[in-house]
Design a protein around this motif. Structure first.
Motif, short mmCIF file in Angstrom:
data_model
loop_
_atom_site.label_atom_id
_atom_site.label_comp_id
_atom_site.label_asym_id
_atom_site.label_seq_id
_atom_site.Cartn_x
_atom_site.Cartn_y
_atom_site.Cartn_z
N ARG A 66 49.26 41.52 53.69
CA ARG A 66 48.59 40.28 53.28
C ARG A 66 48.91 39.94 51.84
O ARG A 66 48.93 38.77 51.46
CB ARG A 66 47.08 40.35 53.54
N GLU A 67 49.24 40.93 51.03
CA GLU A 67 49.70 40.62 49.68
C GLU A 67 51.08 39.96 49.72
O GLU A 67 51.35 39.03 48.95
CB GLU A 67 49.70 41.89 48.82
N GLU A 74 32.44 38.93 45.99
CA GLU A 74 32.68 38.30 47.28
C GLU A 74 32.77 36.79 47.14
O GLU A 74 33.60 36.14 47.78
CB GLU A 74 31.60 38.68 48.30
N PRO A 91 41.97 37.78 44.29
CA PRO A 91 42.48 38.40 45.54
C PRO A 91 41.53 39.53 45.97
O PRO A 91 40.95 40.19 45.10
CB PRO A 91 43.84 38.97 45.14
N PRO A 92 41.38 39.75 47.28
CA PRO A 92 40.45 40.77 47.77
C PRO A 92 40.59 42.13 47.10
O PRO A 92 39.60 42.74 46.71
CB PRO A 92 40.77 40.84 49.26
N PHE A 120 38.08 41.81 51.65
CA PHE A 120 37.34 42.36 50.51
C PHE A 120 36.46 43.53 50.99
O PHE A 120 36.48 44.62 50.42
CB PHE A 120 36.49 41.26 49.87
N LEU A 133 48.55 44.12 41.16
CA LEU A 133 47.26 43.43 41.04
C LEU A 133 47.32 42.35 39.97
O LEU A 133 46.84 41.24 40.16
CB LEU A 133 46.15 44.43 40.71
N THR A 146 45.58 31.63 44.08
CA THR A 146 45.65 31.31 45.51
C THR A 146 45.69 29.79 45.72
O THR A 146 45.13 29.27 46.67
CB THR A 146 44.43 31.88 46.26
N GLY A 154 38.60 31.85 46.59
CA GLY A 154 40.02 31.98 46.30
C GLY A 154 40.31 32.24 44.83
O GLY A 154 41.44 32.13 44.38
N LEU A 190 49.31 39.38 41.32
CA LEU A 190 48.56 38.57 42.29
C LEU A 190 47.49 37.74 41.58
O LEU A 190 47.25 36.58 41.95
CB LEU A 190 47.92 39.48 43.34
N GLU A 191 46.86 38.32 40.58
CA GLU A 191 45.84 37.55 39.85
C GLU A 191 46.48 36.41 39.07
O GLU A 191 45.92 35.32 38.99
CB GLU A 191 45.04 38.48 38.93
N ALA A 217 37.75 44.09 45.01
CA ALA A 217 37.25 45.39 45.44
C ALA A 217 37.31 46.38 44.28
O ALA A 217 36.40 47.19 44.08
CB ALA A 217 38.07 45.90 46.63
N ALA A 232 39.11 36.28 53.91
CA ALA A 232 39.11 36.84 52.56
C ALA A 232 37.93 37.79 52.39
O ALA A 232 38.07 38.90 51.85
CB ALA A 232 39.05 35.72 51.51
N ALA A 233 36.75 37.38 52.88
CA ALA A 233 35.57 38.24 52.77
C ALA A 233 35.78 39.52 53.58
O ALA A 233 35.40 40.62 53.15
CB ALA A 233 34.33 37.49 53.26
N GLU A 235 38.04 31.67 54.45
CA GLU A 235 36.98 32.31 53.66
C GLU A 235 36.52 33.59 54.34
O GLU A 235 36.34 34.63 53.69
CB GLU A 235 35.79 31.36 53.48
N VAL A 273 36.11 35.90 45.87
CA VAL A 273 37.12 36.07 46.91
C VAL A 273 37.10 34.88 47.86
O VAL A 273 38.14 34.30 48.18
CB VAL A 273 36.87 37.38 47.70
N LYS A 274 35.89 34.48 48.30
CA LYS A 274 35.79 33.37 49.23
C LYS A 274 36.31 32.07 48.62
O LYS A 274 36.92 31.25 49.30
CB LYS A 274 34.33 33.18 49.65
#
Lengths: 341, 341
Positions: free
Chosen positions: B135-136, A305, A314-315, B279, B41, B49, A311, B44-45, A319, B275-276, B272, A308-309
């Motif tokens: 959101r992606e 978490e 990505p969420p 997640f 995934l 961000t 940045g 995105l990584e 997860a 994002a949380a 934030e 994620v916060k």
């Protein structure tokens, strides 16, 4: 787990409508102790869900005259031969140390009425717990044969959603406001209301109450009619809890609405949907508890978490860091990577 | 899992702002195939961000002139030197077989503008999937360096909540309505709006548009001011997308609001929290997927839910029937019975 309570005797007491037994049963479902929890589940299963009360959710910010309303409205109902229970859902009581409905003297006559039962809110630490205990308390009141259960809450938003999910109808109590004055109605609460009651329509405030009522009636007309509403609902009415005016009219509207929903199978469908909702919530919350009780997973979630916060991740990827190890531990078919998450 | 995509090349293309690479990347995140998901995934990584666009959620029922608004508003923004991406969140497209934004010809000029990128909604089967993919896709547009991402949705309620959770500000588009005529604004959408724009304030409809705007401004004043709002917000304005009037004023309001939120650290806090939130949603949905992929648990849940709906078992007890066996299988500390569920 060994029983610390005589479930059968307690269940019989509740079903007889014994108020002391009901109070003890509610204390039991409010307890956080694991052995009490097991007893509470056994009690609820013993009682079943045969009897149904009309569950009325009631919200209003401090100062609108909620206690006076409950007193007057409750006495009117007992006067009509109804048995009335009053419960409170108050997620803030843990923070403030206080509790709504705590001061029963504000409902002096109702508190002494043998056909009424008033239960102040317990102090709790989190809304999830409050929600579960509240709906279990509602179920106990139904098993005790009450005709109407009033579920009061404080107008802070999240608690209204919880109350709406356990109520058959939702009433919003407001005070008269002048012109452009803000009423402090939390966004999202107005939309839940089946009935808006503008209180204090007495003395000098009467014209203001009528204007406020017209304003809200206008605002309600700008919102789309819901499937579960007959023509004309949601409605806004003026009342005076102090002078006991408009309460019978308000009750008549509630009866009309509920009868319509019964006739259109909405009553049953809503109750079923609510039960399924709470079941889903209980499973989800139980799963999350399970994970939080597992130090390995809890640490992993906390780190994920934070990433994620900030940045950093990505969420979805974060997860997956939590879910991956769990899949392995559960094994079998649950261990398959779902292509749809 | 072996890569079916050259992630590095695709990431570079997106970061260059290559619209074809962006389109391919979005197709990748929209795919339900497990190997595509792994690639998505990884992509995105890789992108991270680092870049942020202004994300504007836009809702409005059919007929209010959403396409014309996006065309005019988008062109105004590209005229100001901004790069604009337009995405759609449409949970209904799977049902209807259609898709919003599908007809790019309605946004003829914007579609051909080199500084704009329009992506119709994918057809999906469920909102959860739509939310994650949307959101992606937003994150991809941000990585591609767009200044503004417009996220359009259809006004059906649930999808607005999803869009609000991925937007920095939320705009509700309305058409002029006469007198008491219902506008069909879904309950709960008005409350999310930072800005209500009453479109078609042109020709004969202009006086009606102004009245509608005043009605909604009045309704907004009856709602409590949110913490994240400066004085005067949420606002209602009239515009004409057709005659390109009021759009710059609307944009100015958006900039004022966003600047205020940046100055008051609300921008970062909101991002934030969002994002949380996502997640948490991904973990919860992932857990439920895990259970649904497990025939034993899935059967148990189905039976338990039926019992709950029929009133045979209280929700908490039914949830325990599902959770108990899972605790045993997970073992270790996760297997402890939590006293708080």
């Amino acid at each position: 787990m060994s029983r610390t309570t005589d479930i059968k005797a307690l269940a019989e007491g509740v079903q007889r409508g014994d108020r002391r037994a009901l109070a003890r049963a509610i204390t039991l479902v409010e307890s956080g102790r694991a052995d009490h929890r097991a007893d509470a589940l056994a009690l609820l299963e013993t009682l079943g869900t045969g009897k149904q009360a009309l569950r009325i959710g009631l919200s209003g910010t401090p100062g609108v005259g909620k206690s006076t309303f409950i007193e007057s409205f409750g006495l009117m109902l007992t006067g009509l031969g109804k048995r009335v229970a009053v419960l409170a859902v108050d997620p803030s009581s843990a923070r403030s140390g206080g509790s709504i409905l705590g001061d029963k003297t504000r409902m002096d006559h109702l508190a002494r009425d043998p056909n009424a039962f008033i239960r102040p809110s317990p102090s709790q630490t989190q809304l999830g717990g409050v929600a579960r205990r509240s709906r279990e308390a509602v179920a106990l009141c139904e098993a005790a044969g009450f005709d109407v259960v009033l579920i009061e809450t404080v107008g802070v938003g999240q608690s209204e959603t919880v109350v709406a999910q356990m109520a058959d109808l939702f009433v919003l109590l407001l005070a008269p406001a002048g012109g452009d004055e803000l009423q402090g109605v939390k966004r999202g609460i107005m939309e839940m209301a089946d009935l808006i009651l503008v209180n204090k329509a007495d003395g000098d405030l009467k014209p203001q109450a009528m204007r406020t009522c017209a304003d809200y009636a206008g605002a309600l007309r700008l919102l789309r009619k819901r499937m579960q509403d007959p023509d004309g609902f949601p409605k806004a009415l003026t009342i005076s809890a102090l002078e006991v005016e408009g309460l019978e009219a308000a009750w008549k509207e509630m009866e009309t609405l509920i009868q319509w929903r019964r006739d259109n199978s909405i009553w049953t469908a809503t109750r079923e949907a609510q039960a399924a909702y709470w079941f889903g919530e209980d499973v989800r919350n139980g799963l999350l508890d399970m994970l939080q009780n597992d130090p390995q997973t809890a640490a992993c979630m906390k780190a994920a978490e934070a990433d994620v916060k900030a940045g950093r991740t990505p969420p979805t990827a974060a997860a997956e860091q939590v879910l991956g190890p769990l899949r392995l531990r559960l094994g079998g078919d649950a261990g398959k990577t779902g292509s749809e998450t």
